[in-house]
Scaffold this active site. Sequence first.
Site, PDB file in Angstrom:
ATOM      1  N   GLY A  23     -16.566   6.937 -15.101  1.00  0.00           N
ATOM      2  CA  GLY A  23     -16.346   5.607 -14.548  1.00  0.00           C
ATOM      3  C   GLY A  23     -15.721   4.665 -15.567  1.00  0.00           C
ATOM      4  NE  ARG A  27     -19.630   7.264 -20.043  1.00  0.00           N
ATOM      5  CZ  ARG A  27     -20.263   7.030 -18.905  1.00  0.00           C
ATOM      6  NH1 ARG A  27     -20.241   7.942 -17.943  1.00  0.00           N
ATOM      7  NH2 ARG A  27     -20.926   5.934 -18.709  1.00  0.00           N
ATOM      8  NE  ARG A  46      -5.134  -3.314 -10.922  1.00  0.00           N
ATOM      9  CZ  ARG A  46      -5.607  -4.320 -10.197  1.00  0.00           C
ATOM     10  NH1 ARG A  46      -6.853  -4.697 -10.335  1.00  0.00           N
ATOM     11  NH2 ARG A  46      -4.839  -4.945  -9.335  1.00  0.00           N
ATOM     12  NE  ARG A  90     -19.546   9.611 -10.163  1.00  0.00           N
ATOM     13  CZ  ARG A  90     -19.859   8.695 -11.084  1.00  0.00           C
ATOM     14  NH1 ARG A  90     -18.948   8.283 -11.951  1.00  0.00           N
ATOM     15  NH2 ARG A  90     -21.067   8.190 -11.156  1.00  0.00           N
ATOM     16  CB  SER A  93     -24.473   7.265 -15.999  1.00  0.00           C
ATOM     17  OG  SER A  93     -23.961   6.060 -15.494  1.00  0.00           O
ATOM     18  CD  GLU A 181     -22.533   8.693  -7.469  1.00  0.00           C
ATOM     19  OE1 GLU A 181     -22.637   8.468  -6.236  1.00  0.00           O
ATOM     20  OE2 GLU A 181     -21.447   8.917  -8.026  1.00  0.00           O
ATOM     21  CD  GLU A 183     -18.900   5.270  -9.336  1.00  0.00           C
ATOM     22  OE1 GLU A 183     -19.880   6.017  -9.545  1.00  0.00           O
ATOM     23  OE2 GLU A 183     -18.883   4.081  -9.695  1.00  0.00           O
ATOM     24  CB  SER A 205     -27.920   6.389 -17.376  1.00  0.00           C
ATOM     25  OG  SER A 205     -27.865   5.823 -16.083  1.00  0.00           O
ATOM     26  CG  ASP A 206     -30.757   4.082 -14.488  1.00  0.00           C
ATOM     27  OD1 ASP A 206     -29.581   4.344 -14.806  1.00  0.00           O
ATOM     28  OD2 ASP A 206     -31.085   3.752 -13.338  1.00  0.00           O
ATOM     29  NE  ARG A 220     -25.129   2.896 -18.942  1.00  0.00           N
ATOM     30  CZ  ARG A 220     -26.151   2.080 -19.127  1.00  0.00           C
ATOM     31  NH1 ARG A 220     -27.359   2.570 -19.186  1.00  0.00           N
ATOM     32  NH2 ARG A 220     -25.971   0.796 -19.234  1.00  0.00           N
TER      33      ARG A 220
HETATM   34  N1  HPA Z   1     -27.727   2.457  -9.233  1.00  0.00           N
HETATM   35  C1  HPA Z   1     -26.444   2.681  -8.995  1.00  0.00           C
HETATM   36  N2  HPA Z   1     -25.648   3.308  -9.827  1.00  0.00           N
HETATM   37  C2  HPA Z   1     -26.169   3.741 -10.983  1.00  0.00           C
HETATM   38  C3  HPA Z   1     -27.492   3.537 -11.297  1.00  0.00           C
HETATM   39  C4  HPA Z   1     -28.321   2.866 -10.371  1.00  0.00           C
HETATM   40  O1  HPA Z   1     -29.512   2.658 -10.593  1.00  0.00           O
HETATM   41  N3  HPA Z   1     -27.716   4.083 -12.515  1.00  0.00           N
HETATM   42  C5  HPA Z   1     -26.531   4.590 -12.930  1.00  0.00           C
HETATM   43  N4  HPA Z   1     -25.600   4.395 -12.002  1.00  0.00           N
END
Ligand code: HPA
Length: 237
Positions: A23, A27, A46, A90, A93, A181, A183, A205-206, A220
């Site tokens: 994304g 990265r 862009r 893709r 995260s 996520e 996408e 990532s979370d 990340r």
């Molecule tokens: N929500 C949406 N997209 C994300 C999240 C999330 O908690 N974490 C990483 N991408």
Amino acid sequence: MPIPTPHISAKAGDFAKTVLMPGDPLRSEFIAKTFLDDAVLVNDVRGVHGYTGYYKGKRVSVMASGMGQPAIGIYSHELFNFYGVSSIIRVGSCGSFHPDLHARDIILAMGACTNGNYASQYGLPGTFAPIADFGLLRAAVDECDKAGVHYKVGNIFSSDVFYNDTHSGMEFAKMGVLGIEMESAALYCNAARAGKKALCICTVSDSFIYPEENTTAEERQNSFTQMMEIALAIAEE
Ligand code: HPA
């Protein structure tokens, strides 16, 4: 549509058959500088950096998608339909709401649910189920096994809303969906419509279940190298 396209300034042949798609433009630069030999910048419209180079002798490209289904919808459409790209992988995260998944684990998105209406453009008399390319998915499973990483294969939820006033996304957990996520569903729709291939590999990532494990923005950007190496290993030339 003539090239360059409205969002990509590259020339014909500048992209390899496979494009890795994080994304984040930083990265994309990180992948090119860390893993690719002789990487050449082929797009920076862009600030969406696109590079083509060689990974262990194999020609591969990497370009960022930006965040959200409309953004990846634009870039993957132009790559598939106007630049002759065959596969988009893709590397993103995601948040996870599965108890067996922790920060830095990997989700291979076999399918993608969504609250978005990207697929409504096809005018189908029903609901389209966006899915990954099976060959790419199988290759990614093999690579994950070889690398000994902890991963799960299953459904992901592509949300159009990060800051949601009503829902957390976690509602999808009861259907066995692994994470959230923004996408994959649009990417899979575009691949299906173009007769091309796509796969989404996400590093957690979370975690909604273990919030104390969540990764920082710097981690990340820089430390999802295992996922990137898996994507590079399965890239088709
Ligand atoms: N929500 C949406 N997209 C994300 C999240 C999330 O908690 N974490 C990483 N991408």
